[in-house]
Design an enzyme around this catalytic site. Structure first.
Site, PDB file in Angstrom:
ATOM      1  N   ARG A  92      -5.075   5.229   3.585  1.00  0.00           N
ATOM      2  CA  ARG A  92      -5.299   5.454   2.154  1.00  0.00           C
ATOM      3  C   ARG A  92      -5.141   4.132   1.430  1.00  0.00           C
ATOM      4  NH1 ARG A  92      -0.878   8.498  -0.054  1.00  0.00           N
ATOM      5  NH2 ARG A  92      -0.325   6.512  -0.971  1.00  0.00           N
ATOM      6  N   GLU A 144      -2.201  -1.596  -2.311  1.00  0.00           N
ATOM      7  CA  GLU A 144      -1.951  -1.793  -0.873  1.00  0.00           C
ATOM      8  C   GLU A 144      -2.818  -0.817  -0.102  1.00  0.00           C
ATOM      9  OE1 GLU A 144       1.593  -0.290   0.920  1.00  0.00           O
ATOM     10  OE2 GLU A 144       1.647   1.476  -0.341  1.00  0.00           O
ATOM     11  N   ASN A 154      -2.419   1.863   3.101  1.00  0.00           N
ATOM     12  CA  ASN A 154      -1.434   2.522   3.965  1.00  0.00           C
ATOM     13  C   ASN A 154      -2.112   2.911   5.261  1.00  0.00           C
ATOM     14  OD1 ASN A 154       0.859   2.952   1.884  1.00  0.00           O
ATOM     15  ND2 ASN A 154      -0.980   3.696   0.856  1.00  0.00           N
ATOM     16  N   SER A 186       0.091  10.049   2.840  1.00  0.00           N
ATOM     17  CA  SER A 186       0.297  11.473   2.581  1.00  0.00           C
ATOM     18  C   SER A 186      -0.514  11.994   1.405  1.00  0.00           C
ATOM     19  CB  SER A 186       1.784  11.739   2.375  1.00  0.00           C
ATOM     20  OG  SER A 186       2.255  10.946   1.319  1.00  0.00           O
ATOM     21  N   LYS A 195       2.352  -5.797   4.371  1.00  0.00           N
ATOM     22  CA  LYS A 195       2.042  -6.534   3.144  1.00  0.00           C
ATOM     23  C   LYS A 195       1.738  -8.003   3.441  1.00  0.00           C
ATOM     24  CE  LYS A 195       3.848  -2.960   0.402  1.00  0.00           C
ATOM     25  NZ  LYS A 195       4.170  -1.802   1.213  1.00  0.00           N
ATOM     26  N   LYS A 220       7.433  -8.358  -3.079  1.00  0.00           N
ATOM     27  CA  LYS A 220       7.401  -7.237  -2.131  1.00  0.00           C
ATOM     28  C   LYS A 220       7.916  -7.598  -0.751  1.00  0.00           C
ATOM     29  CE  LYS A 220       3.422  -4.833  -4.101  1.00  0.00           C
ATOM     30  NZ  LYS A 220       2.239  -4.011  -3.746  1.00  0.00           N
ATOM     31  N   GLU A 280       7.667   0.245   3.344  1.00  0.00           N
ATOM     32  CA  GLU A 280       6.787   1.310   2.861  1.00  0.00           C
ATOM     33  C   GLU A 280       7.650   2.422   2.278  1.00  0.00           C
ATOM     34  OE1 GLU A 280       3.513   1.053   3.059  1.00  0.00           O
ATOM     35  OE2 GLU A 280       3.601  -0.813   4.217  1.00  0.00           O
ATOM     36  N   GLY A 281       6.993   3.279   1.524  1.00  0.00           N
ATOM     37  CA  GLY A 281       7.687   4.491   1.082  1.00  0.00           C
ATOM     38  C   GLY A 281       8.169   4.452  -0.354  1.00  0.00           C
ATOM     39  N   ARG A 325      -2.117   9.713  -8.431  1.00  0.00           N
ATOM     40  CA  ARG A 325      -0.681   9.946  -8.674  1.00  0.00           C
ATOM     41  C   ARG A 325      -0.313   9.282  -9.992  1.00  0.00           C
ATOM     42  NH1 ARG A 325       1.866   7.208  -3.662  1.00  0.00           N
ATOM     43  NH2 ARG A 325       0.064   5.912  -4.148  1.00  0.00           N
TER      44      ARG A 325
HETATM   45  P1  ADP Z   1       5.057   1.069  -0.880  1.00  0.00           P
HETATM   46  O1  ADP Z   1       4.587   0.698   0.469  1.00  0.00           O
HETATM   47  O2  ADP Z   1       6.520   1.154  -1.001  1.00  0.00           O
HETATM   48  O3  ADP Z   1       4.336   2.278  -1.393  1.00  0.00           O
HETATM   49  P2  ADP Z   1       3.506  -0.396  -2.835  1.00  0.00           P
HETATM   50  O4  ADP Z   1       2.952  -1.735  -2.647  1.00  0.00           O
HETATM   51  O5  ADP Z   1       2.523   0.718  -2.842  1.00  0.00           O
HETATM   52  O6  ADP Z   1       4.648  -0.182  -1.767  1.00  0.00           O
HETATM   53  O7  ADP Z   1       4.318  -0.369  -4.198  1.00  0.00           O
HETATM   54  C1  ADP Z   1       5.025   0.771  -4.631  1.00  0.00           C
HETATM   55  C2  ADP Z   1       4.720   1.050  -6.085  1.00  0.00           C
HETATM   56  O8  ADP Z   1       5.023  -0.098  -6.890  1.00  0.00           O
HETATM   57  C3  ADP Z   1       3.259   1.345  -6.356  1.00  0.00           C
HETATM   58  O9  ADP Z   1       2.991   2.707  -6.164  1.00  0.00           O
HETATM   59  C4  ADP Z   1       3.105   0.899  -7.797  1.00  0.00           C
HETATM   60  O10 ADP Z   1       3.563   1.917  -8.669  1.00  0.00           O
HETATM   61  C5  ADP Z   1       4.060  -0.279  -7.906  1.00  0.00           C
HETATM   62  N1  ADP Z   1       3.337  -1.539  -7.654  1.00  0.00           N
HETATM   63  C6  ADP Z   1       3.146  -2.125  -6.460  1.00  0.00           C
HETATM   64  N2  ADP Z   1       2.435  -3.257  -6.567  1.00  0.00           N
HETATM   65  C7  ADP Z   1       2.161  -3.397  -7.867  1.00  0.00           C
HETATM   66  C8  ADP Z   1       1.451  -4.378  -8.617  1.00  0.00           C
HETATM   67  N3  ADP Z   1       0.895  -5.423  -8.031  1.00  0.00           N
HETATM   68  N4  ADP Z   1       1.373  -4.197  -9.958  1.00  0.00           N
HETATM   69  C9  ADP Z   1       1.940  -3.142 -10.560  1.00  0.00           C
HETATM   70  N5  ADP Z   1       2.639  -2.186  -9.909  1.00  0.00           N
HETATM   71  C10 ADP Z   1       2.750  -2.301  -8.577  1.00  0.00           C
HETATM   72 MG    MG Z   2       2.366   2.469  -1.911  1.00  0.00          MG
END
Ligand code: ADP
Ligand code: MG
Length: 489
Positions: free
Chosen positions: A139, A158, A160, A165, A320, A379, A383-384, A465
């Site tokens: 996803r 990102e 996944n 899910s 990442k 970051k 994940e999660g 979401r």
């Molecule tokens: P994870 O693998 O924990 O899901 P993500 O990279 O998806 O990591 O980041 C988790 C959450 O943080 C995202 O769902 C989003 O709400 C916020 N986020 C992540 N990267 C960004 C970004 N570049 N700008 C704004 N919000 C972000």
């Molecule tokens: Mg995410």
């Protein structure tokens, strides 16, 4: 920022005036609230409770928005259109040992979890691989970035590649929102909520891989967590498989530890079942591996003839650090040497991503982040949800780590700035309140490769979401975001 033909810069449209009126009509909202929750229950938008996560005796609705969220049609279609390219990109990255090794070299020196995954990868690399069937279910997540000039563009958060899910529940939420819109006297808006069925699409990918495995007795094993609040999301996919007469079992790491074995041709057996596919809905966080035996079980599954979804190399392709490296100049071209349009389409969705490796470039990243922390997200390789670092905390962490190799456990990313939209979030036990919200669009991809041939490559649906804008981070499982649907405008 790139200005090529593929980045559709759209003006974010004003929300439907009628919907805005409805949001302010307190009596109507109170009336709809109960109908909305009942409709979610009727359609199977369900989650088990925090108190009894492993029992179906008491369940509730999965959290969701009262109304769907406006999303510009062009950006929505841009996200769908690029998905099969992302499927191929993930697959090609997973097939490139030199790239994975080079890209993750600095990370695995300081990040123990990624290092352990990488160790398993190296071990299976050294062996003859018994299985040439690859199944990817991923996803790709996006936010709509609002630039100061008023344009809006699709930017990837990102991708996944493991345990992505909500394909199941997202297949049932469109009917809920359509019904709510009708009750709220917004029948036209109701027509702009699209059908969506990622559960069926993910199952098509699983079914294809199962057929290629070629044994009618062999089962699909969902490898699941011990806490099973989100089981109904899985069940929608499971039941699609059963409809095709494909048997499914659910097992945990400890079941594989206890009863898993490989026979002389490395067929995997668990509790007497031959396993055609291990579908990982667990195993993406360090805490999922509660003992050394869990790691041994992962290794055994990776070494086996079973199709792994994902296999260890595809899991690593979703880190990442790999995402950051792919955004470096010239890297996508290496994966698609004869496809400049594919490269342009993928690159148009990339936000700025910056290395923290030791050296001049990484030093520049540190300085940039310290000067303007509010413009970035820091970051780690996790994940999660709930792991990222924002704002002044970026300075605290980087001031501490900036001279140490430990900084290479992280990457830095431009912070996407979406326009907040008003909505109500429905969550069991929480009072209804009008919130300023931010949304994240996910697009599901499924592919199957046999040897050199991609025999299945599809975009199989979407997920929206939404969370209150006071939270920077966190998904649905973390109790922050809720399920939503795009209302195409
Ligand atoms: P994870 O693998 O924990 O899901 P993500 O990279 O998806 O990591 O980041 C988790 C959450 O943080 C995202 O769902 C989003 O709400 C916020 N986020 C992540 N990267 C960004 C970004 N570049 N700008 C704004 N919000 C972000
Ligand atoms: Mg995410």
């Amino acid at each position: 920022m790139s200005t090529n033909v593929f980045s559709s810069h759209c003006r974010f449209p004003a929300m439907s005036v009628k919907l805005e009126h409805v949001l302010k009509d307190e009596n109507l909202i109170k009336n709809i609230e109960e109908i909305a929750k009942d409709t979610a229950l009727l359609h199977g938008v369900l989650m088990r409770t925090k108190e009894t996560p492993n029992s179906p005796e008491v369940v509730s609705y999965a959290p969701f928005t009262l109304f769907p969220t406006p999303v510009p049609t062009a950006l929505f279609h841009q996200a769908l259109a690029v998905q099969t390219h992302f499927n191929r990109l993930v697959d090609r990255v997973s097939q490139n040992p030199a790239f994975l090794e080079e890209t993750l070299a600095s990370t695995i020196k300081v990040d123990n979890f990624t290092a352990r995954l990488f160790n398993i990868y190296k071990q299976v690399q050294e062996e003859h691989r018994p299985q040439s069937i690859v199944l990817g279910l991923n996803r790709s997540d996006y936010m709509l970035d609002h630039s100061p000039d008023g344009g809006t563009s699709l930017k990837q958060i990102e991708i996944n590649t493991i345990a992505a899910s909500f394909g199941g529940l997202a297949s049932r939420t469109p009917d809920v929102h359509r019904h709510i819109l009708k009750v709220a006297n917004l029948p036209e808006e109701s027509n702009n909520v699209l059908d969506n069925n990622p559960a069926a699409g993910l199952a098509r990918g699983l079914a294809k891989a199962w057929e290629l495995y070629g044994s009618e007795r062999a089962v699909v094993m969902f490898l699941v967590e011990d806490v099973q609040r989100n089981i109904y999301d899985h069940r929608f996919v499971e039941n699609e498989l059963w409809k095709r007469n494909i048997p499914v079992i659910r097992r945990q790491f400890e079941d594989v530890c206890r009863s898993g074995s490989l026979d002389e041709s490395r067929r995997l057996f668990v509790d007497g079942h031959e396993i055609a596919i291990v579908y990982f809905r667990n195993g993406y966080m360090p805490q999922n591996y509660t003992s050394e035996e869990s790691w041994e079980a992962r290794l055994m599954m990776e070494r086996s003839l079973a199709v792994k979804c994902p296999d260890i190399s595809t899991h690593l392709a979703g880190t990442k650090k790999v995402q950051q490296e792919l955004a470096q100049r010239g890297v996508l071209e290496r994966f698609f040497p004869d496809e400049p349009e594919t490269v342009a389409q993928i690159r148009a969705t990339f936000a700025g991503l910056y290395t923290l490796d030791m050296g001049e470039e990484g030093d520049k990243t540190v300085a940039m982040a310290l000067a303007n922390p509010d413009q970035y997200v820091l970051k780690p390789q996790r994940e999660g949800g709930g792991n990222n670092i924002y704002g002044t905390e970026i300075c605290e962490v980087l001031e501490n780590l900036k001279s140490s190799t430990e900084r290479t456990a992280y990457i830095l990313m431009d912070k996407i700035q979406p326009v907040p939209v008003q909505n109500y979030l429905l969550r069991p036990g929480a009072p209804l309140k009008l919130n300023s919200c931010l949304s994240e669009l996910g697009v599901f991809g499924a592919y199957v490769r046999k040897g050199k041939d991609m025999v299945f490559n599809e975009c199989v649906g979407h997920l929206l979401r939404t969370k209150s804008s006071e939270h920077a981070d966190g998904g649905v499982a973390a109790g922050v975001a809720v399920l939503d649907n795009p209302l195409l405008v």
